[in-house]
Design a protein around this motif. Structure first.
Motif, PDB file in Angstrom:
ATOM      1  N   THR A 210       1.085  -0.895   0.159  1.00  0.00           N
ATOM      2  CA  THR A 210       0.360  -0.037   0.171  1.00  0.00           C
ATOM      3  C   THR A 210       0.613   1.666   0.513  1.00  0.00           C
ATOM      4  O   THR A 210       0.724   2.132  -0.501  1.00  0.00           O
TER       5      THR A 210
ATOM      6  N   ARG B 159       0.319   4.628  -3.316  1.00  0.00           N
ATOM      7  CA  ARG B 159       0.557   5.306  -2.615  1.00  0.00           C
ATOM      8  C   ARG B 159       1.422   6.302  -3.362  1.00  0.00           C
ATOM      9  O   ARG B 159       1.184   7.646  -3.476  1.00  0.00           O
TER      10      ARG B 159
ATOM     11  N   SER C  66      -5.018   8.051  -2.870  1.00  0.00           N
ATOM     12  CA  SER C  66      -4.164   7.975  -2.398  1.00  0.00           C
ATOM     13  C   SER C  66      -4.287   7.775  -0.670  1.00  0.00           C
ATOM     14  O   SER C  66      -4.824   6.423   0.266  1.00  0.00           O
TER      15      SER C  66
ATOM     16  N   ILE D 246      -6.631   4.580  -0.611  1.00  0.00           N
ATOM     17  CA  ILE D 246      -5.139   3.301  -0.289  1.00  0.00           C
ATOM     18  C   ILE D 246      -5.232   3.763   1.274  1.00  0.00           C
ATOM     19  O   ILE D 246      -4.861   1.906   1.738  1.00  0.00           O
ATOM     20  N   ALA D 247      -5.046   4.144   1.563  1.00  0.00           N
ATOM     21  CA  ALA D 247      -4.296   4.180   3.157  1.00  0.00           C
ATOM     22  C   ALA D 247      -5.242   3.746   3.884  1.00  0.00           C
ATOM     23  O   ALA D 247      -5.001   3.082   4.952  1.00  0.00           O
TER      24      ALA D 247
END
Length: 423
Positions: free
Chosen positions: A403, A407, A415, A418-419
């Motif tokens: 991940t 990012r 991003s 995805i975090a």
């Protein structure tokens, strides 16, 4: 597994099984088709590889379709379309017609992998996902057992065309089973999925932007290259071993089918075991891939050097088992780290590497076998495991590292998504 997951695994297992039977059937009767249409080895290799041209081209569009219209719907579309193309293969009247049908067949099957992967992700938790996927993908190896055992006898008894008609009928039955029985998306996953998008130019533009963003994520392409190395061995051997056994070793098509099928039982076990190891190791694919692919490379070289049929088959079996052990570890980290709305497109980027191998390797090995020998061609396949080892050393080993790599190349809005907690 819960009842929901067991049902999902059973149906997707059946879909993948018929997918691979339909795909591998052509290789098991390729010597007969080559004789009927007067094809040399290069042309026979092209019959196999043209499928992968369309198959590779439709991987990413298939992921977009699954993300937009739903995994179940796209899976059903694909099953019905490729079953029709399987039946049409039995009606081919010339080399050109066979190439065209195989091209359309590749497009129909090309939208399936991302849709099937997304269907599983939507119905499993992170902890059980790779074990479930390993069970599903063991169907490929069992199809590699079934196709050479079933297709040559059917071809001998009724002609090679009827083998394709029978496979098409099975595909239609699986289509109706998936359509009627595939469970609904888990509630825990549904709440994390984005709201349905409106159709039209604005939605299509948004899909294009999102796909462009995903394609820029270099870490996905490194995993794709890992799968390229894996598929180099798989498609190189599955395409040419039947021809090698019949033309170089003097076996009948049925006897060759038996020898091809038996090692595939070990491949099914290896694929399932690879999924279980991936769950236990929480990714960390290097621990499996480096030693297993080293064994595969050595076994392929020994296969090329073996003077006896028994030795060649034994070395080939070891190579295929070792390679198959790596299949699920290649996918472990991406499937754990991709958020639900990116699973379709993201997984298709990884899968496309294997399809490029299927596109390039069969005709290349056919040309090498014709210019030199099958033994030289099989030795060249050892480059595939070497590539996979190199990429395994250059890719993140766990979800956190994956991940973080995503990012670094994703736009700000993506991003943030995805975090969040992995799917």
């Amino acid at each position: 597994m819960s009842g929901l997951v067991r049902t999902t695994v059973t149906l997707l297992f059946a879909a993948w099984f018929i997918d691979y039977v339909d795909r591998l059937a052509i290789a098991t009767v390729l010597p007969v088709i080559g004789k009927e249409f007067s094809l040399d080895l290069r042309q026979q290799g092209l019959v196999v590889s043209v499928f992968f041209v369309a198959y590779a081209a439709f991987q990413i569009p298939g992921g977009m379709l699954a993300d937009r219209f739903g995994a179940k719907r796209v899976t059903c579309w694909a099953l019905l379309a490729w079953s029709l193309c399987t039946a049409l293969t039995g009606l081919a009247w010339s080399f050109a017609a066979l190439l065209l049908i195989r091209l359309v067949f590749g497009a129909a099957e090309g939208v399936f992998p991302a849709a099937a992967t997304k269907a599983l992700v939507e119905r499993t938790t992170v902890a059980e996902r790779m074990g479930a996927q390993g069970t599903i993908m063991s169907s490929n190896a069992l199809a590699a057992v079934a196709a050479p055992l079933a297709v040559p006898p059917l071809a001998a008894a009724f002609g090679w065309r009827w083998a394709f008609f029978a496979a098409a009928g099975l595909g239609v039955l699986v289509h109706f089973a998936v359509r009627a029985r595939l469970p609904a998306v888990q509630a825990a996953v549904r709440v994390r999925l984005p709201a349905p998008r409106a159709h039209g130019l604005e939605s299509a533009a948004g899909d294009a932007v999102r796909m462009r963003d995903v394609l820029r994520m270099g870490v996905l392409w490194r995993f794709s290259l890992m799968l390229f190395g894996y598929a180099t061995v798989v498609w190189g051997l599955s395409t040419w071993i039947p021809s090698y056994l019949t033309s170089e070793r003097g076996l009948s098509l049925t006897s060759a089918g038996v020898l091809v099928a038996l090692p595939s039982l070990g491949t099914a076990v290896a694929t399932w075991l690879g999924g279980r190891l991936s769950d236990r190791m929480e990714g960390h694919h290097r621990r499996v891939i480096v030693p297993a692919m080293t064994v595969a490379a050595v076994a392929l070289c020994l296969m090329a050097l073996s003077p006896s049929l028994a030795g060649a088959i034994a070395c080939g079996t070891v190579a295929v088992f070792a390679v198959s052990l790596c299949y699920m570890p290649i996918f472990a980290v991406p499937l754990r780290g991709l958020p639900p709305e990116l699973v379709g497109v993201g997984s298709s980027v990884v899968v496309i590497g294997g399809q490029f191998a299927g596109m390039a390797v069969p005709p290349l090995l056919g040309a090498i076998a014709e210019a030199a020998s099958f033994e030289v061609a099989f030795a060249v396949l050892a480059l595939g495991p070497v590539l996979t080892i190199v990429m395994a050393l250059l890719t993140p080993q766990d979800t956190h590292g994956f991940t973080a790599a995503l990012r670094r190349t994703a736009p700000p809005a993506l991003s943030v998504r995805i975090a969040k907690e992995p799917s």
